[in-house]
Design a protein around this motif. Structure first.
Motif, PDB file in Angstrom:
ATOM      1  N   ALA A   1      61.790  49.505  42.398  1.00 45.55           N
ATOM      2  CA  ALA A   1      61.159  49.959  42.064  1.00 45.55           C
ATOM      3  C   ALA A   1      60.782  50.320  40.685  1.00 45.55           C
ATOM      4  O   ALA A   1      59.320  50.767  39.466  1.00 45.55           O
ATOM      5  N   LYS A   2      62.001  51.358  40.106  1.00 44.87           N
ATOM      6  CA  LYS A   2      62.510  52.824  38.865  1.00 44.87           C
ATOM      7  C   LYS A   2      61.807  51.975  37.585  1.00 44.87           C
ATOM      8  O   LYS A   2      61.300  52.405  37.308  1.00 44.87           O
TER       9      LYS A   2
ATOM     10  N   THR B   1      57.586  62.585  44.001  1.00 46.16           N
ATOM     11  CA  THR B   1      56.583  61.395  43.733  1.00 46.16           C
ATOM     12  C   THR B   1      56.773  60.705  44.530  1.00 46.16           C
ATOM     13  O   THR B   1      56.577  59.391  45.150  1.00 46.16           O
ATOM     14  N   PHE B   2      57.913  59.873  43.379  1.00 42.98           N
ATOM     15  CA  PHE B   2      58.519  58.418  44.358  1.00 42.98           C
ATOM     16  C   PHE B   2      58.697  58.240  45.439  1.00 42.98           C
ATOM     17  O   PHE B   2      59.317  57.762  45.623  1.00 42.98           O
TER      18      PHE B   2
ATOM     19  N   THR C   1      51.067  51.968  39.501  1.00 42.17           N
ATOM     20  CA  THR C   1      51.493  51.594  38.397  1.00 42.17           C
ATOM     21  C   THR C   1      52.649  53.129  39.084  1.00 42.17           C
ATOM     22  O   THR C   1      51.735  53.910  39.117  1.00 42.17           O
ATOM     23  N   PRO C   2      53.602  52.984  39.565  1.00 39.82           N
ATOM     24  CA  PRO C   2      54.444  53.659  40.235  1.00 39.82           C
ATOM     25  C   PRO C   2      54.704  54.979  39.277  1.00 39.82           C
ATOM     26  O   PRO C   2      55.017  55.339  38.717  1.00 39.82           O
ATOM     27  N   ASN C   3      54.419  56.390  40.101  1.00 41.68           N
ATOM     28  CA  ASN C   3      54.725  57.686  38.943  1.00 41.68           C
ATOM     29  C   ASN C   3      56.555  58.218  39.367  1.00 41.68           C
ATOM     30  O   ASN C   3      56.913  58.012  40.218  1.00 41.68           O
ATOM     31  N   LEU C   4      57.276  58.023  38.211  1.00 43.03           N
ATOM     32  CA  LEU C   4      58.837  57.640  38.906  1.00 43.03           C
ATOM     33  C   LEU C   4      58.602  59.354  38.760  1.00 43.03           C
ATOM     34  O   LEU C   4      60.228  59.282  38.934  1.00 43.03           O
TER      35      LEU C   4
END
Length: 192
Positions: free
Chosen positions: A165-166, A116-117, A109-112
């Motif tokens: 990806a966001k 860091t994105f 799970t990406p850090n939005l």
């Protein structure tokens, strides 16, 4: 070697250590394992342990008691020379390497947060398994990342997030050799 017995008796021990790490809010590492000898059985044991470490997302260090030039091409090396995600800007949900199918997968799970994105996912693509220009990769959902290769080390692949990806909760990156495509597709179906 009965890997089912290993799984039956060893997995609860890994579960306890995983529970301890979660309860304490710390990372976990299995250190100094692997004094099993260079044999097919030894390699099976090593593969079992490193697969469990991937399953629990724990770090590990291999105990190599007597360095020897015989490691080149050994059964031990086959179990140890695996790809891994070395930097993930987000929360890793799963990571695995299927030694038989030569398929590496990481789901996260990406850090939005803006800071860091822009940090790419970094994956060490082991030249022991992934050779030449035929290496393939894919991402689910399609278009969530683009790939470049590190200038400093061509075995480090960088996956940069795109705008799409966001909106994603989980991104899965898969790396495989073309001859494993059919096996890879069935693996993706199992993981989705």
């Amino acid at each position: 070697l009965n890997l089912e017995a290993c799984d039956l008796f060893q997995t609860p021990l890994f579960d306890v250590r995983d529970d301890d790490a979660r309860r304490l809010g710390v990372g976990a590492i299995l250190s100094e394992f692997g004094a099993v000898g260079n044999s097919e059985i030894g390699a099976d044991i090593i593969e079992f342990v490193v697969n469990k470490m991937d399953q629990f997302l724990h770090s590990w260090s291999f105990w190599y008691l007597t360095p020897s030039p015989q490691i080149e091409g050994s059964d031990e090396l086959k179990a140890l020379a695996r790809p891994y995600a070395r930097c993930v800007p987000g929360v890793i949900r799963s990571m695995s390497f299927d030694l038989q199918k030569i398929v590496f997968m990481v789901a996260y799970t990406p850090n939005l947060a803006n800071r860091t994105f822009s940090t790419p996912v970094e994956v060490y693509v082991s030249p022991f398994y992934f050779k030449g220009s035929e290496i393939e990769w894919e991402v689910n959902p399609n278009g969530a990342v683009t790939k470049t290769v590190s200038f400093a080390d061509p075995n480090i692949w960088l996956f940069h997030h795109t705008e799409s990806a966001k909106t994603e909760n989980t991104i899965t990156i898969s790396i495989y050799m073309p001859q494993t495509t059919n096996q890879h597709e069935s693996s993706l179906e199992l993981n989705n």
